[in-house]
Design an enzyme around this catalytic site. Sequence first.
Site, PDB file in Angstrom:
ATOM      1  N   ALA A  40       0.969  -1.305   0.030  1.00  0.00           N
ATOM      2  CA  ALA A  40       0.203  -0.353   0.085  1.00  0.00           C
ATOM      3  C   ALA A  40       1.137   1.243  -0.068  1.00  0.00           C
ATOM      4  O   ALA A  40       1.814   1.320   0.224  1.00  0.00           O
ATOM      5  CB  ALA A  40      -0.753  -0.281   0.957  1.00  0.00           C
ATOM      6  N   PHE A  41       0.155   2.231  -0.534  1.00  0.00           N
ATOM      7  CA  PHE A  41       1.073   3.700  -0.490  1.00  0.00           C
ATOM      8  C   PHE A  41       1.797   3.936   0.784  1.00  0.00           C
ATOM      9  O   PHE A  41       2.605   4.802   1.056  1.00  0.00           O
ATOM     10  CB  PHE A  41       0.473   4.710  -1.348  1.00  0.00           C
ATOM     11  CG  PHE A  41       0.084   5.974  -0.434  1.00  0.00           C
ATOM     12  CD1 PHE A  41      -1.248   5.219  -0.013  1.00  0.00           C
ATOM     13  CD2 PHE A  41      -0.077   7.115  -0.614  1.00  0.00           C
ATOM     14  CE1 PHE A  41      -1.549   6.783   1.154  1.00  0.00           C
ATOM     15  CE2 PHE A  41       0.201   8.183   0.321  1.00  0.00           C
ATOM     16  CZ  PHE A  41      -1.333   7.546   1.196  1.00  0.00           C
ATOM     17  N   LYS A  42       1.077   3.490   2.047  1.00  0.00           N
ATOM     18  CA  LYS A  42       1.313   4.595   3.131  1.00  0.00           C
ATOM     19  C   LYS A  42       2.680   3.872   3.606  1.00  0.00           C
ATOM     20  O   LYS A  42       3.633   4.098   4.156  1.00  0.00           O
ATOM     21  CB  LYS A  42       0.432   3.740   4.307  1.00  0.00           C
ATOM     22  CG  LYS A  42      -0.328   4.159   4.227  1.00  0.00           C
ATOM     23  CD  LYS A  42      -1.380   4.151   5.812  1.00  0.00           C
ATOM     24  CE  LYS A  42      -2.766   5.068   4.765  1.00  0.00           C
ATOM     25  NZ  LYS A  42      -3.918   4.584   3.689  1.00  0.00           N
ATOM     26  N   ASP A  43       3.817   2.713   2.735  1.00  0.00           N
ATOM     27  CA  ASP A  43       4.522   2.419   2.747  1.00  0.00           C
ATOM     28  C   ASP A  43       5.563   3.000   2.510  1.00  0.00           C
ATOM     29  O   ASP A  43       6.924   3.850   3.311  1.00  0.00           O
ATOM     30  CB  ASP A  43       5.392   0.905   2.232  1.00  0.00           C
ATOM     31  CG  ASP A  43       5.122   0.099   3.049  1.00  0.00           C
ATOM     32  OD1 ASP A  43       4.627  -0.309   3.802  1.00  0.00           O
ATOM     33  OD2 ASP A  43       4.055  -1.000   1.741  1.00  0.00           O
ATOM     34  N   LEU A  60       5.875   5.847   5.649  1.00  0.00           N
ATOM     35  CA  LEU A  60       5.843   5.030   7.025  1.00  0.00           C
ATOM     36  C   LEU A  60       7.233   4.774   7.236  1.00  0.00           C
ATOM     37  O   LEU A  60       7.717   4.232   8.277  1.00  0.00           O
ATOM     38  CB  LEU A  60       4.822   3.841   7.233  1.00  0.00           C
ATOM     39  CG  LEU A  60       3.603   4.599   8.525  1.00  0.00           C
ATOM     40  CD1 LEU A  60       2.819   3.497   7.884  1.00  0.00           C
ATOM     41  CD2 LEU A  60       4.874   5.336   9.513  1.00  0.00           C
TER      42      LEU A  60
END
Length: 460
Positions: free
Chosen positions: A108-111, A114
């Site tokens: 997911a793009f949150k990687d 994060l």
Amino acid sequence: MLFHSTRGQSDPMKFTDAVRAGLADDGGLFVPERLPDLSSRLTEITAGSYVDLAEAIFREFATDIPAADLRALIEKTYAPDVFPDGVSPIQPAGNLHIQELFHGPTLAFKDVALQWLGNLFEYILATRGGEMTVLAATSGDTGSAAIAALGGRENLSLFVMHPAGRISPLQYRQMTTAPDANVHNLAVEGTFDDTQHILKMLNADADFKQRVSLGAVNSVNFARILAQIVYYFDAWKQLGRPDRFRVSVPTGNFGDILAGYYAKQMGLPIERLILATNDNDILARFFDCGIYSRGDVFATLAPAMDIQVASNFERYLFERVGRDGKELRWLMDSFAKTGEMALPKDAAADELFYAVSANETQILDTIHDLYDATGYVADPHTAVGVFAANQFHIAHDETVPMVCLATAHPAKFPDAIARATGRSDLASHPTLDALADLPARCTTIPADQTAVRHFIEEHL
Ligand SMILES: *Cc1c(COP(=O)(O)O)cnc(C)c1O
């Protein structure tokens, strides 16, 4: 570079202090004192690798990290073993340019943000000493990205709350199979709102906050926004540096699209930002009529965007009121009291944004039609952005390139893909398949802040 609170009542801080603090003491969000103008250096900063580009942008903000340390942190974050297929490659699909942001560890793009935040926390603790406790509330995606970013870090403990029984089996597996001893999964007997409420209450408990040294990983943390600015510049480069371009952004907490807004302020020639929402359309309604009003949260096929009150919207409003903390405070106070805030229609109007919301049928039809026409399989969040881009094209010319941000790998949402296409063989990924037989670790806990506080204190 110093960071100010949007509410104007906290002392300005340097970058690493603002990252460590997460939220400002006055309840506001940290914003940079100014946005650097890179317009005369666009070609120069996009001439090298993704790491070079990130370095050129980060160094404008992270001015209290020595240059060599900053470079090393960025190299470690965006290394080929972390993002094996690149950080933000663009795939053509018909007349759209799909920018895939989901090639990190949790798909997911949150990687993208994060992984950087995890390395940054570790660096800050290593250079200054001390320990840190991170408590997160998740409806699914943030939790696994936070675990992948913070699992196994020195001097850092992570507690992730999710609503028991209300996340998908795949999301549950992704979070609870993490082997790291510093990661604790809590299945809270309540809703996602209950977990957010517990998070808020424990953050407001100044004594507890200080005692366990609580930090924030949600997108109120400016370091996350900073990481997201980079791929807008990278999109422009991959398109061949056009005079102008458009970006469609699947939006929940307004973090991703805020990064696009900042990129534009920094001189990137973005002509339009298409703000794409699902049935939770509070933001779309604001850009249509200037009224920002809270409603009920609907559960949709794009759950990471099932949000009514978008925390990062405050950073945008701050710019719109001329960076006036007093005015902003007044607006946020009245919103907190009445659940509504109204700006004069003219003040709300912003030519840069074009807002579209997609309902459940439109999401499924978009996945189906895109697959039929181009063979591209989009996850439901990405499909919301594709739907919005198509709506924009119906009303406007198609001569300006349109980028659609792809925020999750379709394999994370196999049921939606099967429903939309009638095929169950289109969405899989070896990383997710490999989780099937791993042992899970999770503690069930009542939806009660005292219970969560005790659990944290016992497990530090
Ligand atoms: C978090 C998330 C979004 C929304 O991003 P915001 O920055 O909250 O607007 C969209 N898609 C996916 C898959 C996400 O995980």
